[in-house]
Design a protein around this motif. Structure first.
Motif, PDB file in Angstrom:
ATOM      1  N   ARG A 127       0.829  -1.210   0.000  1.00  0.00           N
ATOM      2  CA  ARG A 127       0.000   0.000   0.000  1.00  0.00           C
ATOM      3  C   ARG A 127       0.861   1.256   0.000  1.00  0.00           C
ATOM      4  NH1 ARG A 127      -5.673  -0.049   3.138  1.00  0.00           N
ATOM      5  NH2 ARG A 127      -5.606  -2.286   2.881  1.00  0.00           N
ATOM      6  N   ALA A 128       1.956   1.199   0.750  1.00  0.00           N
ATOM      7  CA  ALA A 128       2.852   2.364   0.781  1.00  0.00           C
ATOM      8  C   ALA A 128       3.474   2.587  -0.594  1.00  0.00           C
ATOM      9  CB  ALA A 128       3.942   2.152   1.827  1.00  0.00           C
ATOM     10  N   ARG A 129       3.854   1.492  -1.270  1.00  0.00           N
ATOM     11  CA  ARG A 129       4.429   1.644  -2.615  1.00  0.00           C
ATOM     12  C   ARG A 129       3.367   2.180  -3.575  1.00  0.00           C
ATOM     13  NH1 ARG A 129       7.471  -2.941  -5.247  1.00  0.00           N
ATOM     14  NH2 ARG A 129       8.080  -1.186  -6.546  1.00  0.00           N
ATOM     15  N   HIS A 130       2.158   1.663  -3.454  1.00  0.00           N
ATOM     16  CA  HIS A 130       1.047   2.151  -4.281  1.00  0.00           C
ATOM     17  C   HIS A 130       0.835   3.652  -4.081  1.00  0.00           C
ATOM     18  CE1 HIS A 130      -3.269   3.262  -4.395  1.00  0.00           C
ATOM     19  NE2 HIS A 130      -3.267   2.601  -5.534  1.00  0.00           N
ATOM     20  N   ASP A 131       0.789   4.066  -2.826  1.00  0.00           N
ATOM     21  CA  ASP A 131       0.494   5.470  -2.513  1.00  0.00           C
ATOM     22  C   ASP A 131       1.616   6.393  -2.976  1.00  0.00           C
ATOM     23  OD1 ASP A 131      -1.775   4.509  -1.359  1.00  0.00           O
ATOM     24  OD2 ASP A 131      -1.115   4.793   0.720  1.00  0.00           O
ATOM     25  N   ALA A 132       2.829   5.856  -3.083  1.00  0.00           N
ATOM     26  CA  ALA A 132       3.971   6.706  -3.445  1.00  0.00           C
ATOM     27  C   ALA A 132       3.970   7.111  -4.924  1.00  0.00           C
ATOM     28  CB  ALA A 132       5.277   5.984  -3.110  1.00  0.00           C
ATOM     29  N   TYR A 133       3.228   6.388  -5.757  1.00  0.00           N
ATOM     30  CA  TYR A 133       3.165   6.791  -7.171  1.00  0.00           C
ATOM     31  C   TYR A 133       2.399   8.098  -7.286  1.00  0.00           C
ATOM     32  CZ  TYR A 133       5.008   2.337  -8.843  1.00  0.00           C
ATOM     33  OH  TYR A 133       5.818   1.262  -9.097  1.00  0.00           O
ATOM     34  N   VAL A 134       2.917   9.007  -8.067  1.00  0.00           N
ATOM     35  CA  VAL A 134       2.294  10.324  -8.201  1.00  0.00           C
ATOM     36  C   VAL A 134       1.093  10.258  -9.139  1.00  0.00           C
ATOM     37  CG1 VAL A 134       2.682  12.693  -9.013  1.00  0.00           C
ATOM     38  CG2 VAL A 134       4.482  11.477  -7.731  1.00  0.00           C
ATOM     39  N   ARG A 135       1.261   9.541 -10.249  1.00  0.00           N
ATOM     40  CA  ARG A 135       0.190   9.527 -11.247  1.00  0.00           C
ATOM     41  C   ARG A 135      -0.839   8.454 -10.925  1.00  0.00           C
ATOM     42  NH1 ARG A 135       2.666   9.308 -17.132  1.00  0.00           N
ATOM     43  NH2 ARG A 135       3.360   7.330 -16.258  1.00  0.00           N
ATOM     44  N   GLU A 136      -2.106   8.821 -11.063  1.00  0.00           N
ATOM     45  CA  GLU A 136      -3.205   7.897 -10.833  1.00  0.00           C
ATOM     46  C   GLU A 136      -3.046   6.639 -11.691  1.00  0.00           C
ATOM     47  OE1 GLU A 136      -5.883   7.947  -8.756  1.00  0.00           O
ATOM     48  OE2 GLU A 136      -6.385   6.007  -9.650  1.00  0.00           O
ATOM     49  N   SER A 137      -2.616   6.825 -12.952  1.00  0.00           N
ATOM     50  CA  SER A 137      -2.488   5.671 -13.847  1.00  0.00           C
ATOM     51  C   SER A 137      -1.420   4.698 -13.344  1.00  0.00           C
ATOM     52  CB  SER A 137      -2.165   6.135 -15.267  1.00  0.00           C
ATOM     53  OG  SER A 137      -0.993   6.929 -15.258  1.00  0.00           O
ATOM     54  N   ASP A 138      -0.341   5.212 -12.751  1.00  0.00           N
ATOM     55  CA  ASP A 138       0.702   4.327 -12.208  1.00  0.00           C
ATOM     56  C   ASP A 138       0.195   3.587 -10.968  1.00  0.00           C
ATOM     57  OD1 ASP A 138       2.517   4.998 -14.153  1.00  0.00           O
ATOM     58  OD2 ASP A 138       3.379   6.657 -13.002  1.00  0.00           O
ATOM     59  N   ARG A 139      -0.603   4.292 -10.155  1.00  0.00           N
ATOM     60  CA  ARG A 139      -1.171   3.626  -8.972  1.00  0.00           C
ATOM     61  C   ARG A 139      -2.103   2.492  -9.405  1.00  0.00           C
ATOM     62  NH1 ARG A 139      -1.447   8.904  -6.900  1.00  0.00           N
ATOM     63  NH2 ARG A 139      -3.673   9.112  -7.315  1.00  0.00           N
ATOM     64  N   ALA A 140      -2.923   2.773 -10.440  1.00  0.00           N
ATOM     65  CA  ALA A 140      -3.872   1.751 -10.917  1.00  0.00           C
ATOM     66  C   ALA A 140      -3.123   0.538 -11.469  1.00  0.00           C
ATOM     67  CB  ALA A 140      -4.789   2.337 -11.979  1.00  0.00           C
ATOM     68  N   LEU A 141      -2.031   0.798 -12.149  1.00  0.00           N
ATOM     69  CA  LEU A 141      -1.250  -0.287 -12.745  1.00  0.00           C
ATOM     70  C   LEU A 141      -0.619  -1.159 -11.651  1.00  0.00           C
ATOM     71  CD1 LEU A 141      -0.524  -1.036 -15.675  1.00  0.00           C
ATOM     72  CD2 LEU A 141       1.598   0.260 -15.377  1.00  0.00           C
ATOM     73  N   TYR A 142      -0.019  -0.497 -10.667  1.00  0.00           N
ATOM     74  CA  TYR A 142       0.611  -1.229  -9.560  1.00  0.00           C
ATOM     75  C   TYR A 142      -0.438  -2.048  -8.810  1.00  0.00           C
ATOM     76  CZ  TYR A 142       3.176  -2.228  -5.297  1.00  0.00           C
ATOM     77  OH  TYR A 142       3.769  -2.888  -4.244  1.00  0.00           O
TER      78      TYR A 142
END
Ligand SMILES: CC(C)(COP(=O)(O)OP(=O)(O)OC[C@H]1O[C@@H](n2cnc3c(N)ncnc32)[C@H](O)[C@@H]1OP(=O)(O)O)[C@@H](O)C(=O)NCCC(=O)NCCS
Length: 244
Positions: A38-53
């Motif tokens: 979850r911490a790695r997910h939250d660290a992505y700035v772009r929404e699209s990168d969070r969705a991908l992770y």
């Protein structure tokens, strides 16, 4: 979220290709992740990168839980780095107390998750980038024979040809756990139009298990490959909500 997950039989490698989840469906998936994920997910700035992770790690947890039985939230992963002993978890992912081997990859808006029973597995998915990346990277990451083959392709074919090479090489390097700590140019794979095969690996570190390399259909605009170490295996592909 992803129903009817099949079991991986002995001598099989299953690969799931999925589109990144859309925003409204994210919350139930987020609850599958552990605190580190979850911490790695939250660290992505772009929404699209969070969705991908999120898609990659939630899908991985679900397909593994379907094999082992139990709750996807309870799946425990290991991480093994062949190249350093930094304490934080990094390197090739694996499972605690299971013979099942796994790998995941994300690129563009698509993910690939692989589970294998014959042996260590590496999967790679790449979006075909028609932006000059092939020309920039080819001299650095391709072996001489591969560069010659790429030159033989028409200008319009080079982006997909390069991406095919890249996915095959990275699948091999992820199966062994080396990742990009090994120069990709040391690894030679077959020409983009030929069946996938590892042809040569200069300066390869022991142990030398056979590498079984397969292309995987990743849908329009993407190339993917999976490599399994050890015995021959049957590759079974599944797709999850690919947009066309
Ligand atoms: C691992 C690596 C090959 C991934 O390539 P990529 O194209 O950026 O990313 P992909 O989406 O295909 O794969 C990423 C996944 O590979 C897995 N992975 C990480 N290290 C790996 C390794 N050594 N071997 C196999 N798989 C690995 C992880 O599951 C990772 O997913 P996550 O970041 O969501 O947890 C590349 O980034 C790499 O080699 N990194 C390590 C280089 C480095 O600096 N190491 C220093 C520490 S020794």
């Amino acid at each position: 979220m992803w129903p009817d997950i099949p079991r991986v039989g002995a001598g099989e490698c299953h690969v799931w290709i999925a589109d990144a989840v859309r925003v409204p469906s994210q919350q139930p998936l987020l609850e599958l992740l552990d605190a580190r994920e979850r911490a790695r997910h939250d660290a992505y700035v772009r929404e699209s990168d969070r969705a991908l992770y999120l898609t990659a790690h939630a899908l991985l947890r679900q397909v593994v839980a379907a094999q082992l039985g139990g709750d996807p939230r309870e799946v425990r992963f290991t991480h093994e780095c062949r190249h350093c002993d930094r304490p934080e978890p990094h390197g090739k992912p694996g499972l605690v107390d299971s013979a099942l081997e796994l790998s995941l990859s994300h690129s563009g808006d698509r993910v690939a998750v692989a589970l294998s029973l014959p042996g260590p597995v590496g999967v790679d998915i790449e979006r075909v980038a028609d932006d000059g990346r092939a020309a920039d990277l080819a001299p650095v990451v391709l072996a001489a024979a591969e560069r010659d083959e790429l030159e033989r392709l028409s200008a319009g074919e080079r982006a997909w040809g390069f991406t095919r090479y890249w996915a095959r090489k990275e699948a091999v390097l992820k199966a062994t756990g080396d990742g990009l700590m090994v120069e990709p140019a040391l690894v030679t794979v077959s020409a983009p139009g030929a069946p996938a095969a590892l042809l040569e690996w200069r300066e390869r570190a022991e142990p030398h298990l056979p590498v079984r390399l397969h292309d995987v259909d990743a849908g329009d605009g993407y190339r993917a490959a999976v490599a399994v170490l050890g015995d021959q295996c049957r590759v079974v592909r599944h797709e999850v909500g690919l947009s066309t």
